[in-house]
Design a protein around this motif. Sequence first.
Motif, short mmCIF file in Angstrom:
data_model
loop_
_atom_site.label_atom_id
_atom_site.label_comp_id
_atom_site.label_asym_id
_atom_site.label_seq_id
_atom_site.Cartn_x
_atom_site.Cartn_y
_atom_site.Cartn_z
N ASP A 77 41.89 30.33 48.47
CA ASP A 77 42.00 28.93 48.09
C ASP A 77 40.83 28.22 48.73
O ASP A 77 40.90 27.77 49.88
N GLY A 78 39.71 28.15 48.00
CA GLY A 78 38.47 27.69 48.60
C GLY A 78 38.00 28.72 49.61
O GLY A 78 37.87 29.90 49.29
N ASP A 79 37.76 28.28 50.84
CA ASP A 79 37.33 29.20 51.89
C ASP A 79 38.51 29.83 52.63
O ASP A 79 38.31 30.68 53.49
N MET A 80 39.71 29.40 52.30
CA MET A 80 40.90 29.88 53.00
C MET A 80 41.52 31.08 52.28
O MET A 80 41.56 31.12 51.04
N LEU A 81 41.99 32.02 53.06
CA LEU A 81 42.70 33.18 52.53
C LEU A 81 44.18 33.03 52.90
O LEU A 81 44.51 32.76 54.05
N HIS A 82 45.07 33.16 51.91
CA HIS A 82 46.48 33.02 52.23
C HIS A 82 47.32 34.09 51.55
O HIS A 82 46.90 34.71 50.56
N LEU A 83 48.50 34.30 52.10
CA LEU A 83 49.46 35.27 51.60
C LEU A 83 50.33 34.57 50.56
O LEU A 83 50.94 33.54 50.84
N THR A 84 50.38 35.11 49.35
CA THR A 84 51.17 34.51 48.28
C THR A 84 52.66 34.80 48.49
O THR A 84 53.04 35.59 49.36
N THR A 85 53.49 34.19 47.67
CA THR A 85 54.93 34.44 47.76
C THR A 85 55.25 35.90 47.50
O THR A 85 56.05 36.51 48.21
N SER A 86 54.60 36.48 46.48
CA SER A 86 54.82 37.91 46.20
C SER A 86 54.29 38.77 47.34
O SER A 86 54.84 39.83 47.65
N ARG A 133 50.64 55.13 49.01
CA ARG A 133 51.68 54.61 48.12
C ARG A 133 51.82 53.10 48.27
O ARG A 133 52.02 52.38 47.27
N ALA A 134 51.70 52.62 49.49
CA ALA A 134 51.86 51.18 49.74
C ALA A 134 50.63 50.38 49.28
O ALA A 134 50.76 49.23 48.85
N PHE A 135 49.45 51.01 49.36
CA PHE A 135 48.22 50.30 49.03
C PHE A 135 47.40 51.09 47.99
O PHE A 135 46.33 51.63 48.31
N PRO A 136 47.92 51.17 46.78
CA PRO A 136 47.19 51.92 45.73
C PRO A 136 45.93 51.19 45.30
O PRO A 136 45.82 49.96 45.45
N LEU A 191 45.64 44.55 48.23
CA LEU A 191 46.40 43.31 48.35
C LEU A 191 45.82 42.22 47.44
O LEU A 191 46.57 41.43 46.84
N MET A 192 44.50 42.18 47.32
CA MET A 192 43.86 41.18 46.48
C MET A 192 44.13 41.44 45.00
O MET A 192 44.47 40.52 44.24
N VAL A 193 43.99 42.68 44.58
CA VAL A 193 44.16 43.04 43.17
C VAL A 193 45.56 42.71 42.68
O VAL A 193 45.77 42.27 41.54
N ARG A 194 46.55 42.90 43.54
CA ARG A 194 47.94 42.65 43.15
C ARG A 194 48.36 41.21 43.41
O ARG A 194 49.54 40.87 43.29
#
Length: 227
Positions: free
Chosen positions: A138-147, A222-225, A129-132
């Motif tokens: 965002d600083g110390d916060m982890l968030h889910l992007t639009t994609s 397949r979902a998490f290559p 998820l991080m690589v894609r």
Amino acid sequence: MKDGPEISIIAALIGDPARANILTALMSGKALTASELASEAGVTLQTASSHLSKLENASLIRVRKQGRHKYFTLGSEDVAHVLEALMGLAAGTGRLRTRPGPRDGAMRHARVCYNHLAGAMGTRMYDSLMVRDFLRHDGDMLHLTTSGQEFVAQLGLDLQSLPSPRTPLCRDCLDWSDRRSHLAGRLGRGLLAHFETLGWIRRVPDSRVIEYSKEGQKLFDRAFPIA
């Protein structure tokens, strides 16, 4: 310690071997009775009750009553994060059992960490998820992007249906066996439950171990290559 939170009290509660076993047993996310926890801790029911009272008073666990029965769970996801981090610290400093149990390999591969996926499969999902750029710091916060939101929707998980809005959507949790991050928070919890609903995984009874079906492993890969 003169200033700040009194960590020695919490550390002493967790540090007792019987209480540590009780808390570790509750890392499965399953509510357990006092008798079940006494068996896990290797103590009498009376002794377990005393330990449970101390843990409850410190908000490390909470009690749920159903009819005449009492069930115990961890007090919060924060407690689970602390326990997982302590396990990683113990493993990193060589504080491991002399004789590994028969499920150690399976635990390292995939397990439940309170309410989300941990082990090699958990860190793999996080890294993918991080690589894609589906997850981003965002600083110390982890968030889910639009994609990332679009990807989750493609998996069939409705973000609006996730419970506990007071809990962060995405959160890092340090994996004790890989000593890297896996995904916690409402999204981590929702994905684990979604994988179960899809039939990709199943929880091994009386264990934190997660097993993948043959088709489930294929679909997960397949979902998490990974590169």
